[in-house]
Design a protein around this motif. Structure first.
Motif, PDB file in Angstrom:
ATOM      1  N   UNK A  53      -9.398  25.580  34.367  1.00 45.77           N
ATOM      2  CA  UNK A  53      -9.101  26.875  33.754  1.00 45.77           C
ATOM      3  C   UNK A  53      -9.862  26.958  32.432  1.00 45.77           C
ATOM      4  N   UNK A  54     -10.730  27.926  32.310  1.00 42.25           N
ATOM      5  CA  UNK A  54     -11.544  28.086  31.105  1.00 42.25           C
ATOM      6  C   UNK A  54     -11.258  29.444  30.464  1.00 42.25           C
ATOM      7  N   UNK A  55     -11.296  29.462  29.159  1.00 45.29           N
ATOM      8  CA  UNK A  55     -11.152  30.683  28.355  1.00 45.29           C
ATOM      9  C   UNK A  55      -9.810  31.383  28.524  1.00 45.29           C
ATOM     10  N   UNK A  56      -8.823  30.666  28.984  1.00 49.24           N
ATOM     11  CA  UNK A  56      -7.456  31.177  29.057  1.00 49.24           C
ATOM     12  C   UNK A  56      -6.546  30.118  28.458  1.00 49.24           C
ATOM     13  N   UNK A  57      -6.893  29.681  27.256  1.00 49.57           N
ATOM     14  CA  UNK A  57      -6.217  28.566  26.593  1.00 49.57           C
ATOM     15  C   UNK A  57      -4.697  28.709  26.624  1.00 49.57           C
ATOM     16  N   UNK A  58      -4.009  27.680  27.086  1.00 45.78           N
ATOM     17  CA  UNK A  58      -2.563  27.641  26.938  1.00 45.78           C
ATOM     18  C   UNK A  58      -2.295  27.319  25.479  1.00 45.78           C
ATOM     19  N   UNK A  59      -1.595  28.196  24.790  1.00 44.74           N
ATOM     20  CA  UNK A  59      -1.321  28.027  23.364  1.00 44.74           C
ATOM     21  C   UNK A  59      -0.010  27.266  23.208  1.00 44.74           C
ATOM     22  N   UNK A  60      -0.125  25.989  22.901  1.00 45.46           N
ATOM     23  CA  UNK A  60       1.035  25.113  22.769  1.00 45.46           C
ATOM     24  C   UNK A  60       1.539  25.166  21.332  1.00 45.46           C
ATOM     25  N   UNK A  61       2.719  25.722  21.142  1.00 46.21           N
ATOM     26  CA  UNK A  61       3.254  25.921  19.797  1.00 46.21           C
ATOM     27  C   UNK A  61       3.663  24.597  19.160  1.00 46.21           C
ATOM     28  N   UNK A  62       3.235  24.415  17.909  1.00 52.80           N
ATOM     29  CA  UNK A  62       3.688  23.320  17.057  1.00 52.80           C
ATOM     30  C   UNK A  62       3.955  23.905  15.678  1.00 52.80           C
ATOM     31  N   UNK A  63       4.844  23.282  14.930  1.00 56.81           N
ATOM     32  CA  UNK A  63       5.137  23.765  13.579  1.00 56.81           C
ATOM     33  C   UNK A  63       3.993  23.486  12.625  1.00 56.81           C
ATOM     34  N   UNK A  64       3.329  22.337  12.782  1.00 57.09           N
ATOM     35  CA  UNK A  64       2.267  21.919  11.866  1.00 57.09           C
ATOM     36  C   UNK A  64       1.039  21.519  12.691  1.00 57.09           C
ATOM     37  N   UNK A  65       0.082  22.424  12.795  1.00 58.62           N
ATOM     38  CA  UNK A  65      -1.106  22.185  13.621  1.00 58.62           C
ATOM     39  C   UNK A  65      -1.891  20.977  13.108  1.00 58.62           C
ATOM     40  N   UNK A  66      -2.066  20.867  11.802  1.00 57.25           N
ATOM     41  CA  UNK A  66      -2.846  19.753  11.249  1.00 57.25           C
ATOM     42  C   UNK A  66      -2.213  18.410  11.591  1.00 57.25           C
ATOM     43  N   UNK A  67      -0.901  18.295  11.445  1.00 53.15           N
ATOM     44  CA  UNK A  67      -0.219  17.034  11.749  1.00 53.15           C
ATOM     45  C   UNK A  67      -0.272  16.721  13.244  1.00 53.15           C
ATOM     46  N   UNK A  68      -0.051  17.731  14.088  1.00 59.09           N
ATOM     47  CA  UNK A  68      -0.097  17.523  15.534  1.00 59.09           C
ATOM     48  C   UNK A  68      -1.502  17.144  15.976  1.00 59.09           C
ATOM     49  N   UNK A  69      -2.498  17.795  15.384  1.00 64.46           N
ATOM     50  CA  UNK A  69      -3.883  17.475  15.719  1.00 64.46           C
ATOM     51  C   UNK A  69      -4.191  16.024  15.349  1.00 64.46           C
ATOM     52  N   UNK A  70      -3.800  15.615  14.155  1.00 61.52           N
ATOM     53  CA  UNK A  70      -4.057  14.237  13.716  1.00 61.52           C
ATOM     54  C   UNK A  70      -3.394  13.233  14.658  1.00 61.52           C
ATOM     55  N   UNK A  71      -2.172  13.526  15.073  1.00 65.84           N
ATOM     56  CA  UNK A  71      -1.469  12.628  15.987  1.00 65.84           C
ATOM     57  C   UNK A  71      -2.197  12.529  17.326  1.00 65.84           C
ATOM     58  N   UNK A  72      -2.632  13.668  17.863  1.00 70.65           N
ATOM     59  CA  UNK A  72      -3.340  13.644  19.149  1.00 70.65           C
ATOM     60  C   UNK A  72      -4.724  13.011  19.017  1.00 70.65           C
ATOM     61  N   UNK A  73      -5.393  13.230  17.899  1.00 71.62           N
ATOM     62  CA  UNK A  73      -6.677  12.550  17.684  1.00 71.62           C
ATOM     63  C   UNK A  73      -6.464  11.038  17.674  1.00 71.62           C
ATOM     64  N   UNK A  74      -5.351  10.597  17.127  1.00 69.76           N
ATOM     65  CA  UNK A  74      -5.024   9.178  17.136  1.00 69.76           C
ATOM     66  C   UNK A  74      -4.788   8.640  18.534  1.00 69.76           C
ATOM     67  N   UNK A  75      -4.482   9.518  19.473  1.00 69.01           N
ATOM     68  CA  UNK A  75      -4.291   9.139  20.876  1.00 69.01           C
ATOM     69  C   UNK A  75      -5.573   9.328  21.686  1.00 69.01           C
ATOM     70  N   UNK A  76      -6.669   9.667  21.007  1.00 68.19           N
ATOM     71  CA  UNK A  76      -7.955   9.795  21.685  1.00 68.19           C
ATOM     72  C   UNK A  76      -8.357  11.196  22.095  1.00 68.19           C
TER      73      UNK A  76
END
Length: 121
Positions: free
Chosen positions: A62-85
């Motif tokens: 599926x392209x260009x129909x991004x599922x928008x996964x809600x998080x309270x803090x995008x920066x913190x969630x991004x950092x955590x997922x980057x830490x998971x690869x």
């Protein structure tokens, strides 16, 4: 016209359901459905992983129909997922009302972390 009352599920195509189960349940931490092996819950929305090729259909992410996964803090969630690869595409986007960080699942399906920070008027 019939009244549409809700979204029952979003189909997520995969070439490897076991890999997708690990990604959505393990990496993203979505709640697994207690009644279905390949379904996960993001709040009130069910993500149903399926393998099109098992039904004689070609796989395509599926392209260009991004599922928008809600998080309270995008920066913190991004950092955590980057830490998971997880690799994100570009910088986190600030629209003036929300933050969005774009990435894909292992099958190339478009996803985003999303968090609105401006109040609705």
């Amino acid at each position: 016209m019939p009244e549409i009352t809700k979204l029952d599920f979003v189909a997520v195509p995969s070439q490897d359901a076991a890999r997708s189960r690990e990604f959505y349940g393990g990496t993203l931490g979505l709640r697994a459905d207690e009644h279905a092996e390949n379904e996960f819950w993001a709040g009130e929305t069910c993500l149903g992983v399926w393998e099109p090729e098992r039904f004689g259909m070609p796989f395509a992410p599926q392209k260009n129909g991004h599922l928008a996964l809600h998080v309270e803090d995008v920066a913190a969630a991004r950092a955590e997922l980057e830490g998971k690869g997880i690799e994100f595409m570009g910088d986190t986007l600030d629209t003036g009302v929300c933050h969005m960080a774009f990435f894909t699942d292992p099958d190339g399906n478009d996803l985003m972390l999303h968090g609105r920070y401006a109040p609705y008027d």
